[in-house]
Each structure stands twice: as structure tokens, then as C-alpha cells.
Design a protein around this motif. Structure first.
Motif, PDB file in Angstrom:
ATOM      1  N   TYR A  32     -26.506 -16.218  36.292  1.00 17.10           N
ATOM      2  CA  TYR A  32     -25.671 -17.385  36.090  1.00 17.10           C
ATOM      3  C   TYR A  32     -25.590 -18.116  37.431  1.00 17.10           C
ATOM      4  CZ  TYR A  32     -24.333 -15.036  31.761  1.00 17.10           C
ATOM      5  OH  TYR A  32     -24.352 -14.415  30.544  1.00 17.10           O
ATOM      6  N   PHE A  34     -24.061 -21.410  39.907  1.00 17.79           N
ATOM      7  CA  PHE A  34     -22.887 -22.235  40.165  1.00 17.79           C
ATOM      8  C   PHE A  34     -23.126 -23.125  41.379  1.00 17.79           C
ATOM      9  CE2 PHE A  34     -19.908 -19.655  37.559  1.00 17.79           C
ATOM     10  CZ  PHE A  34     -20.643 -18.492  37.440  1.00 17.79           C
ATOM     11  N   TYR A  36     -20.470 -25.067  44.066  1.00 15.98           N
ATOM     12  CA  TYR A  36     -19.107 -25.297  44.499  1.00 15.98           C
ATOM     13  C   TYR A  36     -19.111 -26.303  45.653  1.00 15.98           C
ATOM     14  CZ  TYR A  36     -16.938 -21.368  41.966  1.00 15.98           C
ATOM     15  OH  TYR A  36     -16.447 -20.523  40.992  1.00 15.98           O
ATOM     16  N   LEU A  44     -12.752 -23.559  47.694  1.00 19.63           N
ATOM     17  CA  LEU A  44     -13.929 -24.034  46.974  1.00 19.63           C
ATOM     18  C   LEU A  44     -13.527 -24.530  45.582  1.00 19.63           C
ATOM     19  CD1 LEU A  44     -14.972 -21.837  49.086  1.00 19.63           C
ATOM     20  CD2 LEU A  44     -17.007 -21.766  47.664  1.00 19.63           C
ATOM     21  N   LYS A  49     -21.717 -25.345  36.418  1.00 22.10           N
ATOM     22  CA  LYS A  49     -22.315 -24.022  36.307  1.00 22.10           C
ATOM     23  C   LYS A  49     -23.311 -23.991  35.160  1.00 22.10           C
ATOM     24  CE  LYS A  49     -18.604 -21.967  33.493  1.00 22.10           C
ATOM     25  NZ  LYS A  49     -17.577 -20.872  33.432  1.00 22.10           N
ATOM     26  N   THR A  51     -24.988 -21.256  32.477  1.00 21.52           N
ATOM     27  CA  THR A  51     -24.963 -19.895  31.935  1.00 21.52           C
ATOM     28  C   THR A  51     -26.146 -19.738  30.971  1.00 21.52           C
ATOM     29  OG1 THR A  51     -23.373 -20.594  30.233  1.00 21.52           O
ATOM     30  CG2 THR A  51     -22.488 -19.627  32.254  1.00 21.52           C
ATOM     31  N   SER A  94     -24.212 -15.385  39.924  1.00 20.22           N
ATOM     32  CA  SER A  94     -23.475 -14.248  39.408  1.00 20.22           C
ATOM     33  C   SER A  94     -24.504 -13.249  38.909  1.00 20.22           C
ATOM     34  CB  SER A  94     -22.563 -14.678  38.258  1.00 20.22           C
ATOM     35  OG  SER A  94     -21.949 -13.554  37.645  1.00 20.22           O
ATOM     36  N   TYR A 101     -19.393  -8.514  38.963  1.00 14.27           N
ATOM     37  CA  TYR A 101     -18.668  -9.741  38.677  1.00 14.27           C
ATOM     38  C   TYR A 101     -18.567 -10.661  39.887  1.00 14.27           C
ATOM     39  CZ  TYR A 101     -17.292  -7.425  34.373  1.00 14.27           C
ATOM     40  OH  TYR A 101     -17.312  -6.798  33.161  1.00 14.27           O
TER      41      TYR A 101
ATOM     42  N   PHE B  33     -10.462 -11.734  43.200  1.00  8.64           N
ATOM     43  CA  PHE B  33     -11.541 -11.452  44.141  1.00  8.64           C
ATOM     44  C   PHE B  33     -11.090 -11.816  45.560  1.00  8.64           C
ATOM     45  CE2 PHE B  33     -14.937 -11.184  40.915  1.00  8.64           C
ATOM     46  CZ  PHE B  33     -14.338 -11.834  39.855  1.00  8.64           C
ATOM     47  N   TYR B  35     -12.962 -12.730  49.306  1.00 10.81           N
ATOM     48  CA  TYR B  35     -14.197 -13.055  50.008  1.00 10.81           C
ATOM     49  C   TYR B  35     -13.882 -13.308  51.483  1.00 10.81           C
ATOM     50  CZ  TYR B  35     -16.366 -13.967  45.429  1.00 10.81           C
ATOM     51  OH  TYR B  35     -16.854 -13.856  44.146  1.00 10.81           O
ATOM     52  N   PHE B  45     -18.592 -11.529  49.441  1.00 11.26           N
ATOM     53  CA  PHE B  45     -17.719 -10.713  48.596  1.00 11.26           C
ATOM     54  C   PHE B  45     -17.166  -9.517  49.358  1.00 11.26           C
ATOM     55  CE2 PHE B  45     -16.194  -8.645  44.856  1.00 11.26           C
ATOM     56  CZ  PHE B  45     -16.545  -7.313  44.966  1.00 11.26           C
ATOM     57  N   GLN B  50      -9.532  -5.927  38.458  1.00 11.53           N
ATOM     58  CA  GLN B  50      -9.248  -6.340  37.094  1.00 11.53           C
ATOM     59  C   GLN B  50      -7.877  -5.763  36.775  1.00 11.53           C
ATOM     60  OE1 GLN B  50     -11.437  -5.160  33.185  1.00 11.53           O
ATOM     61  NE2 GLN B  50     -12.479  -6.957  34.009  1.00 11.53           N
ATOM     62  N   LEU B  91     -10.823 -15.768  51.736  1.00 12.61           N
ATOM     63  CA  LEU B  91     -10.606 -16.530  50.511  1.00 12.61           C
ATOM     64  C   LEU B  91     -10.273 -15.590  49.361  1.00 12.61           C
ATOM     65  CD1 LEU B  91     -13.697 -18.896  50.782  1.00 12.61           C
ATOM     66  CD2 LEU B  91     -11.327 -19.572  51.091  1.00 12.61           C
ATOM     67  N   GLY B  98     -12.562 -12.540  33.808  1.00 13.95           N
ATOM     68  CA  GLY B  98     -13.451 -11.709  34.596  1.00 13.95           C
ATOM     69  C   GLY B  98     -14.822 -11.514  34.010  1.00 13.95           C
ATOM     70  N   PHE B 100     -18.831 -12.426  33.415  1.00  8.66           N
ATOM     71  CA  PHE B 100     -19.861 -12.751  34.394  1.00  8.66           C
ATOM     72  C   PHE B 100     -20.008 -14.248  34.595  1.00  8.66           C
ATOM     73  CE2 PHE B 100     -21.001  -8.542  35.047  1.00  8.66           C
ATOM     74  CZ  PHE B 100     -21.241  -7.878  33.859  1.00  8.66           C
ATOM     75  N   SER B 101     -19.734 -15.036  33.576  1.00 14.98           N
ATOM     76  CA  SER B 101     -19.908 -16.477  33.704  1.00 14.98           C
ATOM     77  C   SER B 101     -18.596 -17.216  33.912  1.00 14.98           C
ATOM     78  CB  SER B 101     -20.610 -17.031  32.459  1.00 14.98           C
ATOM     79  OG  SER B 101     -19.808 -16.811  31.314  1.00 14.98           O
ATOM     80  N   ASP B 102     -17.496 -16.469  34.033  1.00 17.54           N
ATOM     81  CA  ASP B 102     -16.195 -17.119  34.187  1.00 17.54           C
ATOM     82  C   ASP B 102     -16.112 -17.882  35.498  1.00 17.54           C
ATOM     83  OD1 ASP B 102     -13.773 -14.886  32.580  1.00 17.54           O
ATOM     84  OD2 ASP B 102     -15.438 -16.073  31.811  1.00 17.54           O
ATOM     85  N   THR B 103     -15.429 -18.987  35.465  1.00 18.39           N
ATOM     86  CA  THR B 103     -15.197 -19.756  36.678  1.00 18.39           C
ATOM     87  C   THR B 103     -14.188 -19.028  37.556  1.00 18.39           C
ATOM     88  OG1 THR B 103     -15.656 -21.856  35.590  1.00 18.39           O
ATOM     89  CG2 THR B 103     -14.316 -21.929  37.604  1.00 18.39           C
ATOM     90  N   GLN B 104     -14.507 -18.892  38.813  1.00 17.79           N
ATOM     91  CA  GLN B 104     -13.567 -18.353  39.788  1.00 17.79           C
ATOM     92  C   GLN B 104     -12.886 -19.530  40.480  1.00 17.79           C
ATOM     93  OE1 GLN B 104     -15.150 -15.288  42.384  1.00 17.79           O
ATOM     94  NE2 GLN B 104     -16.356 -14.411  40.727  1.00 17.79           N
ATOM     95  N   PHE B 106     -10.576 -20.801  43.506  1.00 22.11           N
ATOM     96  CA  PHE B 106     -10.342 -20.363  44.870  1.00 22.11           C
ATOM     97  C   PHE B 106      -9.052 -20.936  45.455  1.00 22.11           C
ATOM     98  CE2 PHE B 106     -14.108 -18.072  46.326  1.00 22.11           C
ATOM     99  CZ  PHE B 106     -14.962 -18.275  45.257  1.00 22.11           C
ATOM    100  N   GLY B 107      -8.422 -20.129  46.289  1.00 20.26           N
ATOM    101  CA  GLY B 107      -7.313 -20.598  47.085  1.00 20.26           C
ATOM    102  C   GLY B 107      -7.811 -21.278  48.354  1.00 20.26           C
TER     103      GLY B 107
END
Lengths: 115, 115
Positions: A32, A34, A36, A44, A49, A51, A94, A101, B33, B35, B45, B50, B91, B98, B100-104, B106-107
Motif C-alpha cells: 500500500y 501513501f 504525506y 504529517l 493513498k 490500496t 505499508s 502495520y 504508533f 516514529y 518507526f 493496538q 511523532l 489499525g 494495513f491500509s488505514d490512514t495514520q 499524525f500529531g
């Protein structure tokens, strides 16, 4: 191990010109993918993305990217650059085939937009 | 709604001091996560949770790094006996499920400087 290569640590374009930021991944099995964007002193933000399905992906702010399996590439484009596009751009994968993950990021490309 | 928040935004530590970095994920997000982003590099990473379970800590660079998420929401990254090479932006990201293709998401990061 999976890796991501972003060609060009700095790209400079004139306002209104085409933006092309390059990204290649190393896996033989498509991960996958992405893109950012990171503005100074911010986290970020996801642009787009890929998939599965359509290989041309449209994102926010007029950006799009095309997944090309034969070239193991996922280059980011925008037809006309705006001053507000100046930022750092990161391509990430990914590695689902490794049952992980996490995201693996490239080293980034800083986009400069000249007036 | 509120995004991912991190505190402090900036931390200066003397070599050998212990530090604790906090992350508040988006409410309801299962996955979290951490980083590490060195100057001029892409994020790398560190670890993944989870809910309260730490499922992957393969990226932690040494046993001086420790992360926890005891109630499945707020997380703390602790670095013991800080070294100059620990200077980086840390980060935090969260995702809804969670996958594999989920958007993460970020702070803004915590910039740690070790003197």
C-alpha cells in the motif's frame, strides 16, 4: 526489507508550473502506498493513498499519483503549483506482506515554489 | 474533532536525563504508533500499540526506550539516560482500526534536544 526511494531531496518549480515528485518502492509485491505532506513545525498530513483498484489516485489540494507496478513507482503530480504547496513531501509504504502495520517512509523531497 | 496532540512540543534535556513524551490520540482510535524523525530525514518507526497491547517494538533503538499505553488511549514514550543521538522529533500517530491500509493521523511532534 522494504524500502522507499525519493529522487531529489529538493525540487524547485515556478508558480503555475507542473509539480512532479518521484517515489519508487522496492517490493516485488505491491505494498500500500501513501503520500504525506509536512509543513514547518507541523505533523504529517495525508495527501492520498493507493490500496487497490484504480491506479490513478486523486488527493487533496489538486494532487494526484499514479501507481505503476511495472516501474515500481508512485510519483506525485500537480498540474499547477501554488505558493502554498511549498512544504516537505514524504512517500511511504505499508508492508502488509510482512504482516506489519508500520509505515516505511522515504527521506522526503522539499518542494520550493518560486513566484 | 480534535486531532492527535503531543506534549511537550519542545524538550531540552541534558545528557543522561530521563524524559517522558506524551501522546493523546484521536478519541476512539484503536491503534497508536511512535516514529522518530531525525533532522532532514523521513520518520522511522519505533513501536505500535493496538489498544493497550504493544504488538511491535522492533524499531526501538535500545533498551533505554520504553513506551506504554496502559488504558488503551494516552501513550507515553520514555527515554532513559538520554544521549545526543536521541535528539530528533518524536511523532505520534493514531488510526481508527489499525488495518494495513488505514490512514495514520499524525500529531505535531515533540522536538527533543539533548545537550
Amino acid at each position: 526489507a522494504q524500502s522507499v526511494t525519493q529522487l531529489g531531496s529538493h525540487v524547485s518549480v515556478s508558480e503555475g508550473a507542473l509539480v512532479l515528485l518521484r517515489c519508487n518502492y522496492s517490493s516485488s509485491v505491491p505494498p500500500y502506498l501513501f503520500w504525506y505532506v509536512q509543513y514547518p513545525n507541523q505533523g504529517l498530513q495525508l495527501l492520498l493513498k493507493y490500496t487497490t483498484g484504480a491506479t490513478l489516485v486523486k488527493g487533496i489540494n489538486g494532487f494526484e499519483a499514479e501507481f505503476k507496478k511495472s516501474e515500481t513507482s508512485f510519483h506525485l503530480t500537480k498540474p499547477s503549483a501554488h505558493m502554498s504547496d511549498a512544504a516537505e513531501y514524504f512517500c511511504a509504504v505499508s508492508p502488509w506482506m510482512d504482516s506489519s502495520y508500520k509505515l516505511i517512509f522515504g527521506s522526503g523531497t522539499r518542494l520550493l515554489v518560486r513566484p | 474533532g480534535a486531532g492527535v496532540s503531543q506534549s511537550p512540543r519542545y524538550k531540552v534535556a541534558k545528557r543522561g536525563q530521563d524524559v517522558a513524551l506524551r501522546c493523546d490520540p484521536i478519541s476512539g482510535h484503536v491503534s497508536l504508533f511512535w516514529y522518530q524523525q531525525a533532522l532532514g530525514q523521513g520518520p522511522e518507526f519505533l513501536t505500535y500499540f493496538q489498544n493497550e497491547a504493544q504488538l511491535d517494538k522492533s524499531g526501538l533503538p535500545s533498551d533505554r526506550f520504553f513506551a506504554e499505553r496502559p488504558e488503551g488511549s494516552v501513550s507515553t514514550l520514555k527515554i532513559q539516560r538520554t544521549q545526543q543521538e536521541d535528539s530528533a522529533v518524536y511523532l505520534c500517530a493514531s488510526s481508527f482500526a489499525g488495518g494495513f491500509s488505514d490512514t495514520q493521523y499524525f500529531g505535531p511532534g515533540t522536538r527533543l534536544t539533548v545537550l
